[in-house]
Design an enzyme around this catalytic site. Sequence first.
Site, short mmCIF file in Angstrom:
data_model
loop_
_atom_site.label_atom_id
_atom_site.label_comp_id
_atom_site.label_asym_id
_atom_site.label_seq_id
_atom_site.Cartn_x
_atom_site.Cartn_y
_atom_site.Cartn_z
N TRP A 1 8.17 14.63 18.18
CA TRP A 1 7.45 15.15 17.00
C TRP A 1 7.93 16.53 16.57
CZ3 TRP A 1 4.78 11.77 14.21
CH2 TRP A 1 4.40 10.57 14.84
N ASP B 1 -5.74 -7.90 -8.60
CA ASP B 1 -6.98 -7.15 -8.72
C ASP B 1 -6.95 -6.24 -9.94
OD1 ASP B 1 -9.45 -5.67 -7.72
OD2 ASP B 1 -7.96 -4.05 -7.70
N GLU C 1 -7.60 -11.11 -12.31
CA GLU C 1 -9.00 -10.70 -12.37
C GLU C 1 -9.17 -9.90 -13.66
OE1 GLU C 1 -12.30 -8.25 -9.75
OE2 GLU C 1 -10.41 -7.34 -10.33
#
Length: 677
Positions: free
Chosen positions: A86, A338, A391
Amino acid sequence: MKDNPTLALVKDESWLEPFAKEIHARRDRFLNLDKYIKNEFGGVAEFARNHEYFGIHYEPWRKGWVYREWAPAAQQLFLMGDFNWWDRYSHPLKKNQRGHWEIFLSEHEYQDTFIHGSKIKVHVIGADGKGLDRIPAYITRVIQDEETHDFAGQLWFPEEEFSWTDQSFSPSKNFEEPLIYECHVGMAQEKLGVGTYREFEENILPRIVKAGYNTIQMMAVMEHPYYGSFGYHVSNFFAPTSRFGTPEELKSLIDKAHSLGIAVIMDIVHSHAVKNVNEGLNEFDGSPDQYFHAGAKGYHEGWDSKLFNYGKLEVQQYLLSNIRYWLEEFHFDGFRFDGVTSMIYQHHGHQSFGDARAYFDEGVDDQAVLYLQLANSLIHQIKPEAISIAEEVSGMPGLCRKIEEGGIGFDFRLAMGIPDFWIKTLKHKLDEQWDMFELWHELSNRPKKEKSIAYAESHDQALVGDKSLAFWLMDKEMYSSMSVLQESLVVDRGIALHKLIRMITISLGGEGYLTFIGNEFGHPEWVDFPREGNNWSYQYARRQWSLADTEHLRYQQLLAWDQAMLALIQNHHVLKAPHATQLYLDPDKKVIGYERGGLIFLFSFHPSESQVGFELQVPEAGSYRIILDSDEKKFGGFERLDQTVVYTTDKRNKLSLYLPNRVVIVLEKQGKSANKV
């Protein structure tokens, strides 16, 4: 470009003639962009390969991994993770000749650290000079730390690729008459917890097959940081959510569904994205408008989320590549898009559509419409038998017409007005006030050449703050009076109307049908995911299958009705048939009759009055018999009809029969199929 003066959409819908210019322009915008993409990229299918270039990939000819990212405004990017302990700054990316950020890790040096299952992020020094740890935009797996709750990308290099067995499966027959089972893997089990892909495959797929549905619509597939968003605040578009299991387990679920003859479509969310900067795409390169519109235009107040800039070529590539990825990598058979209404209007549908001009004025987002045309073109090129469902609530003309005809290219639209009608009726009207003319109009008023998916309720109607239809009908009586050993006028009414609502919706309302998981047997209550307000409870984020499995409970009667209803609709190909022909409508008797698919559907919605010697004129003379009626005891009825009776027309082509109150009967002319359900 020469216009065709008789585009099929305008020719078929004469009321659109005043808007022919706008419809031509809609088609021509697509043709122009499609031509540009063909010239520059080789076609929309090649254009949609960004996921094969960006992200993390092993390159065997270089013997190592390359990571690429599109971050045009960023000052610097650094790759970090378990492989370099890291360290935020030890592995800088460089801009390549295309202007994309890139780093190469040789297998010789990193084969022991850059490994399957290890975690990864990218540290971005943004346009504003600030450094943030981000998740790569094309990452294919994201996991959450159980202690810190932070999300990170995860390298996913399984030793063996998943072996598909579905080569012979084709969803084309399923989509001729789609019977859609909308489901959410996480809440699909009865346990108080999150369900898995594996549990769904083993426990729920058999139920769906037995119920008679031929298509699964999977919600919440793409990774989302907040479980309670129902999957609609997507953060990582190429990562199947790790909450439910591994990518291979999702593939196994889909492969198994295909082996059972079940098509699988995905609830794809390209209408907006989570605003989180730590998990999602927002301000990825430090600028406000990399993937999204800047300022107010890029923020949806109602959804608290970010809105894509569909006019930007790189955004189009990102989203189209996302479509190709799910079709090819996971073998999805199509998509339910959607929030299409929000996409195609700059006002997101928050205005009246009483004037047809509203479909073509400055409120329309032409770039979003163009993106959806590209998306539909891509879907049907990559997988010609795939399906796309919108939709969309405004009734945008041509939504489900071919692009060359002046349309947008979807195969079906969700008939969103139907469930809204049912909820409003149950909330605000006494049974005596039900308007048969309004009922007929709401379920039958749709373009003849645009297909609809009819449904009485989806997940929308059952969210916390609302209730399932069964709960609206029976409410608290469902806690105490659902046993067949008990008598309840409330439950009797609820059971009867639940059956009628479903049958008239499926047989009159569209060319396909949808139900939400569990509603086929009248699942009680509502859907509410764990949150602070409910003390992080899973009580309402699960499905209580034991209710339908218990013989003495009336849920089993509703399930039996749903199975019989679907079998009848499939056996007689009702959804493929032309629109219904009205045979009878009486507002006082609360009776509606119509013909569709060679069957006679006769409904009595009257709360108390049965019809003796009821006369119905039918299209063909002959003898008729009842092949299904909702008053059978096994469906929770009162056995008031004798199914051995043969009804013969008189010289006026009329049948005389007994029609009990709150009952639907389905009649078939003898000599056609004579297959009783």
